[in-house]
Design an enzyme around this catalytic site. Structure first.
Site, PDB file in Angstrom:
ATOM      1  N   LYS A 104       0.841  -1.209   0.000  1.00  0.00           N
ATOM      2  CA  LYS A 104       0.000   0.000   0.000  1.00  0.00           C
ATOM      3  C   LYS A 104       0.871   1.252   0.000  1.00  0.00           C
ATOM      4  CE  LYS A 104      -1.852   2.757   3.026  1.00  0.00           C
ATOM      5  NZ  LYS A 104      -1.825   4.057   2.321  1.00  0.00           N
TER       6      LYS A 104
ATOM      7  N   CYS B  50      13.380  10.862   6.624  1.00  0.00           N
ATOM      8  CA  CYS B  50      13.373  10.370   8.011  1.00  0.00           C
ATOM      9  C   CYS B  50      14.753  10.508   8.647  1.00  0.00           C
ATOM     10  CB  CYS B  50      12.908   8.927   8.050  1.00  0.00           C
ATOM     11  SG  CYS B  50      13.792   7.909   6.877  1.00  0.00           S
TER      12      CYS B  50
ATOM     13  N   GLU C 293      10.017  15.739  15.227  1.00  0.00           N
ATOM     14  CA  GLU C 293      10.323  15.606  13.804  1.00  0.00           C
ATOM     15  C   GLU C 293       9.425  16.560  13.009  1.00  0.00           C
ATOM     16  OE1 GLU C 293       9.039  12.075  11.641  1.00  0.00           O
ATOM     17  OE2 GLU C 293      11.070  11.901  10.846  1.00  0.00           O
TER      18      GLU C 293
ATOM     19  N   GLU D 280      10.118   1.012  10.216  1.00  0.00           N
ATOM     20  CA  GLU D 280      11.076   2.092   9.952  1.00  0.00           C
ATOM     21  C   GLU D 280      10.330   3.386  10.230  1.00  0.00           C
ATOM     22  OE1 GLU D 280      14.147   1.656   9.141  1.00  0.00           O
ATOM     23  OE2 GLU D 280      14.294  -0.302   8.183  1.00  0.00           O
TER      24      GLU D 280
HETATM   25  P1  NAP Z   1       2.324   7.941   8.208  1.00  0.00           P
HETATM   26  O1  NAP Z   1       1.250   8.895   8.370  1.00  0.00           O
HETATM   27  O2  NAP Z   1       2.692   7.083   9.363  1.00  0.00           O
HETATM   28  O3  NAP Z   1       1.938   7.026   6.970  1.00  0.00           O
HETATM   29  C1  NAP Z   1       2.745   6.001   6.473  1.00  0.00           C
HETATM   30  C2  NAP Z   1       1.864   5.008   5.753  1.00  0.00           C
HETATM   31  O4  NAP Z   1       0.998   4.362   6.675  1.00  0.00           O
HETATM   32  C3  NAP Z   1       0.967   5.636   4.712  1.00  0.00           C
HETATM   33  O5  NAP Z   1       0.819   4.736   3.640  1.00  0.00           O
HETATM   34  C4  NAP Z   1      -0.313   5.808   5.503  1.00  0.00           C
HETATM   35  O6  NAP Z   1      -1.465   5.992   4.749  1.00  0.00           O
HETATM   36  C5  NAP Z   1      -0.351   4.536   6.294  1.00  0.00           C
HETATM   37  N1  NAP Z   1      -1.191   4.587   7.486  1.00  0.00           N
HETATM   38  C6  NAP Z   1      -1.711   5.664   8.139  1.00  0.00           C
HETATM   39  N2  NAP Z   1      -2.410   5.265   9.221  1.00  0.00           N
HETATM   40  C7  NAP Z   1      -2.329   3.916   9.263  1.00  0.00           C
HETATM   41  C8  NAP Z   1      -2.849   2.904  10.152  1.00  0.00           C
HETATM   42  N3  NAP Z   1      -3.557   3.212  11.237  1.00  0.00           N
HETATM   43  N4  NAP Z   1      -2.546   1.619   9.888  1.00  0.00           N
HETATM   44  C9  NAP Z   1      -1.812   1.275   8.826  1.00  0.00           C
HETATM   45  N5  NAP Z   1      -1.313   2.176   7.937  1.00  0.00           N
HETATM   46  C10 NAP Z   1      -1.552   3.478   8.165  1.00  0.00           C
HETATM   47  O7  NAP Z   1       3.672   8.615   7.746  1.00  0.00           O
HETATM   48  P2  NAP Z   1       3.831   9.631   6.568  1.00  0.00           P
HETATM   49  O8  NAP Z   1       3.307  10.932   7.038  1.00  0.00           O
HETATM   50  O9  NAP Z   1       3.288   9.063   5.316  1.00  0.00           O
HETATM   51  O10 NAP Z   1       5.423   9.641   6.399  1.00  0.00           O
HETATM   52  C11 NAP Z   1       6.243  10.424   7.174  1.00  0.00           C
HETATM   53  C12 NAP Z   1       6.845   9.620   8.304  1.00  0.00           C
HETATM   54  O11 NAP Z   1       7.528   8.471   7.822  1.00  0.00           O
HETATM   55  C13 NAP Z   1       7.889  10.409   9.038  1.00  0.00           C
HETATM   56  O12 NAP Z   1       7.694  10.288  10.407  1.00  0.00           O
HETATM   57  C14 NAP Z   1       9.201   9.767   8.626  1.00  0.00           C
HETATM   58  O13 NAP Z   1      10.242   9.916   9.519  1.00  0.00           O
HETATM   59  C15 NAP Z   1       8.811   8.369   8.413  1.00  0.00           C
HETATM   60  N6  NAP Z   1       9.754   7.698   7.509  1.00  0.00           N
HETATM   61  C16 NAP Z   1      10.623   6.803   8.039  1.00  0.00           C
HETATM   62  C17 NAP Z   1      11.557   6.170   7.240  1.00  0.00           C
HETATM   63  C18 NAP Z   1      12.529   5.174   7.816  1.00  0.00           C
HETATM   64  O14 NAP Z   1      13.120   4.443   7.046  1.00  0.00           O
HETATM   65  N7  NAP Z   1      12.698   5.108   9.111  1.00  0.00           N
HETATM   66  C19 NAP Z   1      11.582   6.443   5.875  1.00  0.00           C
HETATM   67  C20 NAP Z   1      10.676   7.373   5.357  1.00  0.00           C
HETATM   68  C21 NAP Z   1       9.750   7.987   6.198  1.00  0.00           C
HETATM   69  P3  NAP Z   1      -1.833   7.507   4.290  1.00  0.00           P
HETATM   70  O15 NAP Z   1      -1.496   7.495   2.889  1.00  0.00           O
HETATM   71  O16 NAP Z   1      -3.239   7.741   4.538  1.00  0.00           O
HETATM   72  O17 NAP Z   1      -1.027   8.437   5.142  1.00  0.00           O
END
Ligand code: NAP
Ligand code: MG
Length: 495
Positions: free
Chosen positions: A200, A308, A405, A274
């Protein structure tokens, strides 16, 4: 579903920056279905959502939203493909399919790069030179492991080699900051180890994953091995909670990571997370200053700071702090903000309105807490989501702009006197994903990098990635590693 194709013309309505020569047009379907069993199908949910270009606030396409029944169809398809085809295929054959995906990504690199920049807002120079080549590299790298798993994970004499097995059906959920690259990080090791996948993508950036679906179909992967379904958090949660899923691989926020961890507790599902980060980039007085300024700029402003592992906390040693900050201010005056498809652009569009609001909220919190803010006086395009590169000085460890963050082009700057002080401040944070050290002393590099509690520490460089190198976090930055052999391990079981 009937697919109508429109050709997007970048030479019209694009008035604040010249249209790039390399991006005249790329084909985008008007609407995309769910990719299940190698076919784009209508969603049983009956729902579609719009995906836009954040630099223009213009609609690009409609994308099917997977409801619970659709998630179920995708998981069933992956399960059938796992048992009947993929897990029983000779590993060398699996490897050939993965190589084929890598090669087609290379062949279609230009189209993928343009689409990535259109849908996500990142500068074309980054998608062209970093995201797409690295995505191909991940498939190449893991294709090579497919028939070498016995070598990669040697078993004891008492065990039989065939006891190395794939995990099963993997649910993979990715964020919007590196849409194609994150898909590659997830898919390549899973497929190499013999697993099948339901992926997804993030709601704001589905388009390159859908192109990847076409590539997977063109590579003749057996139907059901990779299924790509779109939707928001509800779709993600339905995937996480589906009983047919054997492993969850999630990249995203710490907040959602915690929700996932709770919801699968006790189910026996494997998982890797991650999550977020707030990296310290530490500049010692003996560092090559101009090189360090470039590294700090790259560390925080690469991909608008939607990274991230971004170096979002700068620590400069006192003797060079004034000079360094002055040079940093001069340098950010020269950064070009605007059209993501212009190859001269340094900082593109913020990925979504929601993310822009989050950045603004946290910057306001920084101002309210008494920090001093510096931004270059550059003009911004009138349409789209934009944020100027921003520096905060006069901050303390307790400030929100230091602890939270922001995931945007915002850098907090602190000074330090001793090595011990730098390490203590660097580690005084809930996250532990990455870090950076700038010095001309090799011994200092080893000393500091071994004491920073983070999965990746760069020395005299930043934001460098390689498929053979593991990536992942400590503390609230998650668990498990992606990349290298470490990234293959979560996709096999030894029993
Ligand atoms: P997010 O809101 O956590 O969303 C990540 C993914 O999860 C999206 O596909 C999201 O769908 C989905 N999602 C949202 N709620 C969910 C739930 N309850 N259950 C399952 N899936 C769910 O994060 P983001 O805003 O997209 O990305 C930014 C974050 O990612 C930052 O905190 C960043 O640090 C982190 N990140 C970490 C890494 C690493 O390798 N550590 C790499 C890149 C990014 P939607 O499309 O609706 O949001
Ligand atoms: Mg989100």
């Amino acid at each position: 579903m009937a697919k109508k194709t429109k050709v997007l013309d970048f030479h019209s309505k694009w008035n604040y920056a010249p249209a790039p020569e390399s991006a005249d047009h790329v084909e985008v379907n008007k609407s995309y279905g769910l990719f299940i069993n190698n076919e784009f199908t209508d969603p049983l949910s009956g729902k579609y959502f719009e995906t836009i270009n954040p630099a223009r606030e213009a609609k690009l396409a409609e994308v099917a939203e997977a409801g619970p029944q659709d998630v179920n169809r995708a998981v069933q398809a992956a399960s059938t493909a796992f048992h009947k085809v993929w897990s029983v295929m000779p590993p060398a054959e699996r490897g050939k399919y993965i190589y084929r995906i890598a090669r087609i990504i290379q062949e279609r690199a230009r189209e993928l790069a343009v689409l990535e920049s259109m849908n996500g807002g990142k500068p074309i120079r980054e998608s062209r030179d970093v995201d797409i080549p690295l995505a191909a590299a991940h498939f190449f790298y893991y294709a090579g492991w497919a028939d070498k798993l016995d070598y990669a994970f040697p078993v004891k004499h008492s065990q039989k080699p065939e006891r190395i097995k794939p995990v099963g059906v993997c649910g993979q959920i990715i964020p919007w900051n590196f849409p194609l690259l994150m898909a590659a990080w997830k898919l390549a090791p899973a497929l190499a180890a013999g697993n099948t996948v339901v992926l997804k993508p993030a709601e704001t950036t589905p388009l390159t994953a859908l192109k990847l679906a076409e590539i997977i179909r063109d590579a003749d992967l057996p139907p059901g091995v990779v299924n790509i379904i779109n939707g928001g958090g509800t779709t993600g949660a339905a995937l996480v909670n589906h009983p047919g899923i054997n492993k969850i691989a999630f990249t995203g926020s710490t907040e959602v990571g915690k929700i996932i961890q709770k919801s699968i507790a006790g189910t026996g599902k494997k998982y890797t997370l991650e999550l977020g980060g707030k990296a310290a980039n530490i500049v010692f007085a003996d560092a090559a200053i101009d090189q360090a300024v470039e590294g700090v700029v790259n560390g925080i402003f690469f991909n608008q700071g939607h990274v991230c592992c971004a170096g979002s906390r700068l620590f400069v040693q006192e003797p060079v702090a004034d000079l360094f900050i002055r040079k940093l201010k001069d340098r950010i005056e020269t950064l070009i903000i605007g059209d993501p498809l212009d190859k001269n652009t340094d900082i593109g569009a913020i990925n979504s309105k929601e993310q822009l609001m989050k950045i603004k909220r946290l910057v306001k919190a920084g101002l309210n807490e008494g920090a001093t803010c510096y931004q270059p006086d550059c003009s911004l395009p009138s349409k789209g989501f934009w944020f100027r590169p921003t520096l905060f000085t006069n901050v303390t460890q307790a400030n929100r702009v230091v602890q939270e963050e922001i995931f945007g082009p915002v850098l907090s700057i602190q000074t330090f006197r001793t090595v011990e002080e730098a390490i203590e401040k660097a580690n005084n944070i809930p996250y532990g994903l990455s870090g950076g050290v700038w010095t001309d002393k090799g011994a200092k590099i080893f000393n500091v990098s071994s004491q920073i509690r983070a999965g990746v520490v760069w020395a005299n460089t930043f934001n460098k990635f390689d498929p053979s190198s593991p990536f992942g976090g400590y503390k609230e930055s998650g668990m498990g590693r992606e990349g290298g052999l470490h990234g293959l391990a979560p996709y096999i079981q030894m029993n």
